[in-house]
Each structure stands twice: as structure tokens, then as C-alpha cells.
Enzyme design. Sequence first.
Site, PDB file in Angstrom:
ATOM      1  N   LYS A  66       0.787  -1.139   0.032  1.00 11.45           N
ATOM      2  CA  LYS A  66       0.085   0.073  -0.294  1.00 11.45           C
ATOM      3  C   LYS A  66       0.989   1.213  -0.067  1.00 11.45           C
ATOM      4  CE  LYS A  66      -2.339  -2.571  -0.598  1.00 11.45           C
ATOM      5  NZ  LYS A  66      -2.481  -4.224  -0.482  1.00 11.45           N
ATOM      6  N   GLY A 117       8.890 -22.331  16.209  1.00 13.60           N
ATOM      7  CA  GLY A 117       8.296 -23.000  17.211  1.00 13.60           C
ATOM      8  C   GLY A 117       7.735 -24.168  16.698  1.00 13.60           C
ATOM      9  N   ALA A 171      -3.431 -12.955 -12.749  1.00 13.27           N
ATOM     10  CA  ALA A 171      -4.076 -11.637 -12.486  1.00 13.27           C
ATOM     11  C   ALA A 171      -4.868 -11.576 -11.418  1.00 13.27           C
ATOM     12  CB  ALA A 171      -4.897 -11.347 -13.871  1.00 13.27           C
ATOM     13  N   GLY A 172      -4.392 -12.061 -10.416  1.00 11.46           N
ATOM     14  CA  GLY A 172      -5.137 -11.916  -9.090  1.00 11.46           C
ATOM     15  C   GLY A 172      -5.075 -10.400  -8.371  1.00 11.46           C
ATOM     16  N   ILE A 219      -2.431  -9.784  -6.240  1.00  8.96           N
ATOM     17  CA  ILE A 219      -1.178  -9.120  -6.243  1.00  8.96           C
ATOM     18  C   ILE A 219      -0.733  -8.731  -7.516  1.00  8.96           C
ATOM     19  CG2 ILE A 219       1.232  -9.659  -5.971  1.00  8.96           C
ATOM     20  CD1 ILE A 219       0.419 -11.296  -3.562  1.00  8.96           C
ATOM     21  N   ARG A 274      -1.300 -18.485  -2.797  1.00 14.43           N
ATOM     22  CA  ARG A 274      -0.374 -18.703  -1.760  1.00 14.43           C
ATOM     23  C   ARG A 274      -0.817 -19.927  -0.921  1.00 14.43           C
ATOM     24  NH1 ARG A 274       2.753 -14.293   0.003  1.00 14.43           N
ATOM     25  NH2 ARG A 274       2.650 -15.204   2.218  1.00 14.43           N
ATOM     26  N   HIS A 321     -23.055  16.071   2.283  1.00 17.30           N
ATOM     27  CA  HIS A 321     -22.938  16.317   1.023  1.00 17.30           C
ATOM     28  C   HIS A 321     -21.935  17.516   0.632  1.00 17.30           C
ATOM     29  CE1 HIS A 321     -24.244  17.459  -2.981  1.00 17.30           C
ATOM     30  NE2 HIS A 321     -24.162  18.779  -2.702  1.00 17.30           N
TER      31      HIS A 321
HETATM   32  P1  FAD Z   1       1.203 -14.149   8.371  1.00 22.22           P
HETATM   33  O1  FAD Z   1       1.038 -12.783   8.113  1.00 22.22           O
HETATM   34  O2  FAD Z   1       1.880 -14.705   7.100  1.00 22.22           O
HETATM   35  O3  FAD Z   1       2.016 -14.339   9.490  1.00 22.22           O
HETATM   36  C1  FAD Z   1       2.583 -15.886  10.008  1.00 22.22           C
HETATM   37  C2  FAD Z   1       3.796 -15.685  10.742  1.00 22.22           C
HETATM   38  O4  FAD Z   1       4.092 -16.769  11.407  1.00 22.22           O
HETATM   39  C3  FAD Z   1       4.977 -15.075   9.922  1.00 22.22           C
HETATM   40  O5  FAD Z   1       5.395 -14.055  10.563  1.00 22.22           O
HETATM   41  C4  FAD Z   1       5.786 -16.400  10.058  1.00 22.22           C
HETATM   42  O6  FAD Z   1       7.403 -15.889  10.103  1.00 22.22           O
HETATM   43  C5  FAD Z   1       5.263 -17.032  11.231  1.00 22.22           C
HETATM   44  N1  FAD Z   1       5.695 -18.109  11.347  1.00 22.22           N
HETATM   45  C6  FAD Z   1       5.429 -19.477  10.525  1.00 22.22           C
HETATM   46  N2  FAD Z   1       5.700 -20.694  11.161  1.00 22.22           N
HETATM   47  C7  FAD Z   1       6.406 -20.403  12.298  1.00 22.22           C
HETATM   48  C8  FAD Z   1       6.848 -21.295  13.044  1.00 22.22           C
HETATM   49  N3  FAD Z   1       6.891 -22.528  12.963  1.00 22.22           N
HETATM   50  N4  FAD Z   1       7.312 -20.613  14.304  1.00 22.22           N
HETATM   51  C9  FAD Z   1       7.382 -19.303  14.559  1.00 22.22           C
HETATM   52  N5  FAD Z   1       6.812 -18.500  13.734  1.00 22.22           N
HETATM   53  C10 FAD Z   1       6.357 -18.796  12.492  1.00 22.22           C
HETATM   54  N6  FAD Z   1      -4.487  -8.683   2.999  1.00 22.22           N
HETATM   55  C11 FAD Z   1      -5.462  -7.674   3.411  1.00 22.22           C
HETATM   56  O7  FAD Z   1      -6.414  -7.869   4.000  1.00 22.22           O
HETATM   57  N7  FAD Z   1      -5.327  -6.469   2.811  1.00 22.22           N
HETATM   58  C12 FAD Z   1      -4.179  -6.260   1.794  1.00 22.22           C
HETATM   59  O8  FAD Z   1      -4.252  -5.235   1.411  1.00 22.22           O
HETATM   60  C13 FAD Z   1      -3.355  -7.170   1.656  1.00 22.22           C
HETATM   61  N8  FAD Z   1      -2.194  -7.049   0.922  1.00 22.22           N
HETATM   62  C14 FAD Z   1      -1.306  -7.694   0.696  1.00 22.22           C
HETATM   63  C15 FAD Z   1      -0.349  -7.833  -0.314  1.00 22.22           C
HETATM   64  C16 FAD Z   1       0.548  -8.804  -0.507  1.00 22.22           C
HETATM   65  C17 FAD Z   1       1.789  -8.536  -1.468  1.00 22.22           C
HETATM   66  C18 FAD Z   1       0.459 -10.208   0.055  1.00 22.22           C
HETATM   67  C19 FAD Z   1       1.660 -11.132  -0.223  1.00 22.22           C
HETATM   68  C20 FAD Z   1      -0.361 -10.219   0.900  1.00 22.22           C
HETATM   69  C21 FAD Z   1      -1.454  -9.361   1.346  1.00 22.22           C
HETATM   70  N9  FAD Z   1      -2.422  -9.484   2.143  1.00 22.22           N
HETATM   71  C22 FAD Z   1      -3.549  -8.642   2.260  1.00 22.22           C
HETATM   72  C23 FAD Z   1      -2.808 -10.894   2.833  1.00 22.22           C
HETATM   73  C24 FAD Z   1      -2.106 -10.840   4.094  1.00 22.22           C
HETATM   74  O9  FAD Z   1      -1.016 -10.556   4.328  1.00 22.22           O
HETATM   75  C25 FAD Z   1      -2.433 -12.145   4.738  1.00 22.22           C
HETATM   76  O10 FAD Z   1      -3.682 -12.484   4.760  1.00 22.22           O
HETATM   77  C26 FAD Z   1      -1.956 -12.020   6.275  1.00 22.22           C
HETATM   78  O11 FAD Z   1      -0.720 -11.602   6.556  1.00 22.22           O
HETATM   79  C27 FAD Z   1      -2.242 -13.505   6.937  1.00 22.22           C
HETATM   80  O12 FAD Z   1      -2.131 -13.187   8.241  1.00 22.22           O
HETATM   81  P2  FAD Z   1      -1.528 -14.280   9.173  1.00 22.22           P
HETATM   82  O13 FAD Z   1      -1.245 -13.960  10.534  1.00 22.22           O
HETATM   83  O14 FAD Z   1      -2.492 -15.570   9.072  1.00 22.22           O
HETATM   84  O15 FAD Z   1      -0.196 -14.790   8.506  1.00 22.22           O
HETATM   85  P1  NAI Z   2      -4.873 -14.526  -6.155  1.00 20.08           P
HETATM   86  O1  NAI Z   2      -5.556 -15.999  -5.785  1.00 20.08           O
HETATM   87  O2  NAI Z   2      -5.534 -13.408  -5.865  1.00 20.08           O
HETATM   88  O3  NAI Z   2      -4.485 -14.830  -7.726  1.00 20.08           O
HETATM   89  C1  NAI Z   2      -3.775 -15.739  -8.321  1.00 20.08           C
HETATM   90  C2  NAI Z   2      -4.046 -15.787  -9.759  1.00 20.08           C
HETATM   91  O4  NAI Z   2      -3.206 -16.524 -10.514  1.00 20.08           O
HETATM   92  C3  NAI Z   2      -5.549 -16.182 -10.209  1.00 20.08           C
HETATM   93  O5  NAI Z   2      -6.293 -15.460 -11.073  1.00 20.08           O
HETATM   94  C4  NAI Z   2      -5.146 -17.691 -10.789  1.00 20.08           C
HETATM   95  O6  NAI Z   2      -6.365 -18.088 -11.644  1.00 20.08           O
HETATM   96  C5  NAI Z   2      -3.843 -17.347 -11.508  1.00 20.08           C
HETATM   97  N1  NAI Z   2      -3.086 -18.608 -11.682  1.00 20.08           N
HETATM   98  C6  NAI Z   2      -2.869 -19.550 -10.901  1.00 20.08           C
HETATM   99  N2  NAI Z   2      -1.993 -20.480 -11.359  1.00 20.08           N
HETATM  100  C7  NAI Z   2      -1.562 -20.067 -12.566  1.00 20.08           C
HETATM  101  C8  NAI Z   2      -0.722 -20.286 -13.818  1.00 20.08           C
HETATM  102  N3  NAI Z   2      -0.220 -21.547 -13.588  1.00 20.08           N
HETATM  103  N4  NAI Z   2      -0.630 -19.404 -14.608  1.00 20.08           N
HETATM  104  C9  NAI Z   2      -1.363 -18.576 -14.900  1.00 20.08           C
HETATM  105  N5  NAI Z   2      -2.150 -17.831 -13.717  1.00 20.08           N
HETATM  106  C10 NAI Z   2      -2.343 -18.659 -12.821  1.00 20.08           C
HETATM  107  O7  NAI Z   2      -3.274 -14.697  -5.720  1.00 20.08           O
HETATM  108  P2  NAI Z   2      -2.354 -13.745  -5.374  1.00 20.08           P
HETATM  109  O8  NAI Z   2      -2.476 -12.416  -6.196  1.00 20.08           O
HETATM  110  O9  NAI Z   2      -0.891 -14.312  -5.523  1.00 20.08           O
HETATM  111  O10 NAI Z   2      -2.423 -13.006  -3.930  1.00 20.08           O
HETATM  112  C11 NAI Z   2      -2.648 -14.151  -2.887  1.00 20.08           C
HETATM  113  C12 NAI Z   2      -3.425 -13.680  -1.953  1.00 20.08           C
HETATM  114  O11 NAI Z   2      -3.077 -12.541  -1.096  1.00 20.08           O
HETATM  115  C13 NAI Z   2      -4.880 -13.207  -2.480  1.00 20.08           C
HETATM  116  O12 NAI Z   2      -5.749 -14.339  -2.592  1.00 20.08           O
HETATM  117  C14 NAI Z   2      -5.276 -12.519  -1.302  1.00 20.08           C
HETATM  118  O13 NAI Z   2      -5.931 -13.327  -0.204  1.00 20.08           O
HETATM  119  C15 NAI Z   2      -4.127 -11.969  -0.600  1.00 20.08           C
HETATM  120  N6  NAI Z   2      -3.868 -10.629  -1.025  1.00 20.08           N
HETATM  121  C16 NAI Z   2      -4.652  -9.579  -0.833  1.00 20.08           C
HETATM  122  C17 NAI Z   2      -4.551  -8.410  -1.273  1.00 20.08           C
HETATM  123  C18 NAI Z   2      -5.926  -7.364  -0.566  1.00 20.08           C
HETATM  124  O14 NAI Z   2      -6.601  -7.629   0.267  1.00 20.08           O
HETATM  125  N7  NAI Z   2      -5.963  -6.030  -1.266  1.00 20.08           N
HETATM  126  C19 NAI Z   2      -3.729  -7.800  -1.822  1.00 20.08           C
HETATM  127  C20 NAI Z   2      -2.734  -8.780  -2.154  1.00 20.08           C
HETATM  128  C21 NAI Z   2      -2.861 -10.229  -1.863  1.00 20.08           C
END
Ligand code: FAD
Ligand code: NAI
Length: 476
Positions: A58, A122, A191-192, A194, A283, A455
Site C-alpha cells: 500500500k 516454534g 491476474a489476481g 497481487i 499462496r 454532501h
Molecule cells: P502471516 O502474516 O503470514 O504471518 C505468519 C507468521 O508466522 C509469519 O511471521 C511467520 O514467520 C510466522 N511463522 C510461521 N511458522 C512459524 C513457526 N513454526 N514458528 C514461528 N513463527 C512461524 N490482506 C489484506 O487483508 N489486505 C491487503 O491489502 C493485503 N495485501 C497483501 C499484499 C501482498 C503482497 C501479500 C503477499 C498479501 C497481502 N494480504 C493482504 C494478505 C495478508 O498479508 C495475509 O492474509 C495475512 O498476512 C495473514 O496473516 P497471518 O497472521 O495468518 O499470517
Molecule cells: P490470487 O489468488 O488473488 O490470484 C492468483 C491468480 O493466478 C488467479 O487469478 C489464478 O487463476 C492465477 N493462476 C494460478 N495459477 C496460474 C498459472 N499457472 N498460470 C497463470 N495464472 C495462474 O493470488 P495472489 O495474487 O498471488 O495473492 C495471494 C493472496 O494474497 C490473495 O488471494 C489475497 O488473499 C491476498 N492479497 C490480498 C490483497 C488485498 O486484500 N488487497 C492484496 C494482495 C494479496
Amino acid sequence: MARSFDVVVIGAGPAGYIAAIRCAQLGLNTACIEKWRAPDGQYALGGTCLNVGCIPSKALLESSEHYERARHKLQVHGVTASGVSFDLKAMLARKDQIVRKMTGGIAGLFKKNRVTWLQGHGRFVSGGTTWKLEVDGGQGSEAVEAAHVVIATGSRARHLPGVPVDNRLICDNEGALDFDSVPQRLGVIGAGVIGLELGSVWRRLGARVHILEALPSFLGAADESVAQEAWKLFTRAGELAIELGVSVGAIGKSKAGVSVAYQTAEGKDATLECDRLIVSIGRTPNTEGLGAEKIGLKIDARGFIEVDKNCRASLPRVYAVGDVVRGPMLAHKGEDEGVMVAEIIAGQHGHVNYDAIPWVMYTMPEIAWVGKTEQQLKAEGIAYRSGRFPFAYNGRALGRDEAEGFIKVLADAATDRILGVHAIGSLASELIAEAVMAMEFGASSEDIARICHAHPSMSEVMREAALAVDKRSLNG
Ligand code: FAD
Ligand code: NAI
């Protein structure tokens, strides 16, 4: 002797750190194990979300949007900006500083709430009346015991089989948030969320972005009308090139960068040559190395920890929350699950309403929704009425010159209860909160229609869309 806690949380992403803080607030002696190391080698809290997910993405979306505005969107306001340029190093440093501030903030919250942070990896060692765990940190390993365990180990990027990610030329989210230069040609697989968010960042900064998507339809999880509008806006000339229905084949590195062989939807062989490639195809939950097999914890075929609707795992006093369990992989979904299990452990009635979890995509315009899509309602045979209102009729949107898109409200045909709200437009991420609250409170479309909205404000579009359900919008 092993240190003993009421609750040990494994993982300090948004699901885990919130669970730990809520447990501590409720008087439980709580520890949280976290193994994440920041680029400087120090242990860091916050998980994917704060370190390499929501927060840094962001920050870059905002910075790149400022650049795009300064170059292309000020003239219409009568403002001339010449010689606009950007300093990528400074942009990345700002992002990193926000990340440090936020992750450091959690360390402060842990101190304030007396959550013990156990640094390292852990894993379960054995079960019984208490759970025995081991934490492997830089300084060796420590044994700890817990009455309750909350697993919040999150997820990591899924990679293509046989295509190693070096986070230099072939990147997942981690590398894609840290390019040291703007690639001229950026390839993206998937095209999801990310692909579209980070594709937008680098396009605004000058990259030609080409996205390859396996599915024949665009944004399948969104309401079809929103997906259609998004397709129209995102694929305009000079924006993102997106190809649907492709089948990705061999990916190789060359002197010039990366080459991706693929078959088009029409079955033709094609090659995408790019300087850098982002693989964003979803993921995978983190359950390896957790000792799950030692204690007989059930994990489903896709690698998610099996839980019931209250995030109870298959073993007594073990819970799992966030990305490592079913449901959308969203930070706020994990946070709410963290609060729920903490309250259940403390003997209260924790609850998550999975029907009212908002989705947001921080593209421009933004996409946000809550509840059912029109196609879901049709498939489920639910009779509904639909009201839609464009931002183009809204004075504030015109004043901001951000008048693309619309809001759509779907309400039960018999009861008028709101079943879903879908928005594409500027600030949709903020506007959706009203719809989430309406759904939580079981509101009807008439309820929103009768609420006084300031408004001129973008939120008036929500009210007009609600009025449109009854075919009586006032300004359109
Ligand atoms: P995580 O955030 O993955 O945290 C898990 C933690 O557990 C990690 O720090 C890891 O090191 C730790 N861990 C794992 N195994 C162990 C172990 N055995 N011992 C100790 N520590 C361990 N979601 C949104 O809602 N809005 C967004 O705008 C958004 N943008 C995103 C953008 C990107 C590029 C990505 C990749 C994801 C985005 N997401 C977004 C998704 C969001 O990041 C995840 O849904 C969220 O982080 C999940 O939270 P979590 O606590 O389940 O796991
Ligand atoms: P995603 O699930 O959003 O999109 C993945 C895309 O890749 C899908 O459209 C899928 O059909 C396509 N795909 C899968 N395999 C493929 C292949 N072999 N060739 C071509 N296309 C293929 O997953 P993304 O973008 O990796 O994000 C992961 C997750 O992180 C999201 O599902 C979301 O939960 C979280 N996220 C949330 C954000 C937010 O809330 N604003 C921002 C970024 C991530």
C-alpha cells in the site's frame, strides 16, 4: 525447567499478534513465537502483512499514484507540473521505514500488554495435559509449555513447479516489493490481487506490464459487473496488458531477462520476453516443521489446518487462525479469528461473521465488496433486487476528477435485507465500511437510503445505490 504459559501463539502476523494481545487483555499469561527476520537480520513481528504484504504494497501504491497524478492528473485541475520525476531509492526507503515503524509498534504493544515474545521457530514436541513446544532461536532452543496453543503460521507465495524464484529476475511478492530499478518490460503470471496491485505500481513508474492469467475469466471472485468495468478500465491503452485463458509452459532466464513460453487461449504458441517476472499465483499455508505429525494434528489435502467454525483444530485446546486455515487469505479475517479464539479460551463467546468480511483491491479505481455477488445469488436461487449508481453523477467525485465506476447494492426481494454490496471507484476501500456495518446489523437497503449522508461526499453514491434498489434514486 520449561517456562509455562496459559497460551502460546505460534506466528505473529495479524492473526497471531492480535490473538496474543487479546489473550493478554483477558488476563491470560501469553507468549507468541515468531521467527521472521527483517533484512537487517533482526527478529521482527507482523508476519507477511506488515513485512512483505499489505503495508509495503500500500505504501508503494500510494507513492506511485502520487507520481502518476503529478504527471497526468493535475492538468485537468489547471495545475501544471513539469519535470516530474521520482527517486526509486527514496520511495523504497519510505516504504521500509513504514514497515519498521509498524513492526516496531507491535513489539511495543507486546510490552504494553505483557505478551512474551519468543524469538525463533516454534514446533510441537508432545501433548498431554499441557502442550510441550520447542523454540529454536539464534541462541539455541528453549522448551515451553502451554495449556492452549493458537497456530497462526500464515502462508507463503506459491511458486510454479520447476521455476525457482530468485527474487531478482523471477520474483514473488517479496522481490516485487523491492526492485532496485524499474523494469522496462515486466511480466506477471496471475491476474489476481497481487498481479493487479503490484502490476499497477510498476506500470505507474514506467514499466510495460504484461499479465498472463490461466483462467478464461477476469476476477472470478468479484461481481461480474464489477469485473467487466475493471477489465474495461485496467486494460485501456497504456495501462495493463492482460491475456486470459493462457497456459504457461517453460520459463527460462536469458541474458536479456526472462522468457516465458505459453499457449494463448486460441491455442497458439507465444513467448513473453521480459526484464523481470512476478509470479503471483496464490499462496500456500505454512504447516511444515510445525511438529503436526508428532501430535496428530489434522491437515487437509491442500495443506490447511482443519478447523471448525470457531477455529478449533482437531486436538483439545489447539486453535488455528488466519491464512493457515480455510477462508479468504485476508489480514482482517485473520485478526477477527484471533480475537474470537482468545475470547473462547477466556471462557467468552467469540464469533466471526464470515458473511460480512470485506474484500478490497487497492487498484485505481479501487474495488471493494462484501456479501454475495449477483452470480452467487442467481446460482443459489435467491430472489433479489439490485440498485446501482455511478460516481459520474456525484459532485464530490467530479470535483476530485475521480468519477469512474459505481456502487451496486443487492437486497433480498422479499425482506429488502442487504445481501451484498459491490463497489468499483475511488475510495471504495473506505466506502465499503458502511456496507459492512449495514450487513452486520442486518440492515435493509431502505435503512441506508434513509440515513443522512454528508454532501458533497463520495458516500452519497452508497445512499443513491440503496435508493436505486427501490428505483427511486434522487440524483440520477
Ligand atoms: P502471516 O502474516 O503470514 O504471518 C505468519 C507468521 O508466522 C509469519 O511471521 C511467520 O514467520 C510466522 N511463522 C510461521 N511458522 C512459524 C513457526 N513454526 N514458528 C514461528 N513463527 C512461524 N490482506 C489484506 O487483508 N489486505 C491487503 O491489502 C493485503 N495485501 C497483501 C499484499 C501482498 C503482497 C501479500 C503477499 C498479501 C497481502 N494480504 C493482504 C494478505 C495478508 O498479508 C495475509 O492474509 C495475512 O498476512 C495473514 O496473516 P497471518 O497472521 O495468518 O499470517
Ligand atoms: P490470487 O489468488 O488473488 O490470484 C492468483 C491468480 O493466478 C488467479 O487469478 C489464478 O487463476 C492465477 N493462476 C494460478 N495459477 C496460474 C498459472 N499457472 N498460470 C497463470 N495464472 C495462474 O493470488 P495472489 O495474487 O498471488 O495473492 C495471494 C493472496 O494474497 C490473495 O488471494 C489475497 O488473499 C491476498 N492479497 C490480498 C490483497 C488485498 O486484500 N488487497 C492484496 C494482495 C494479496
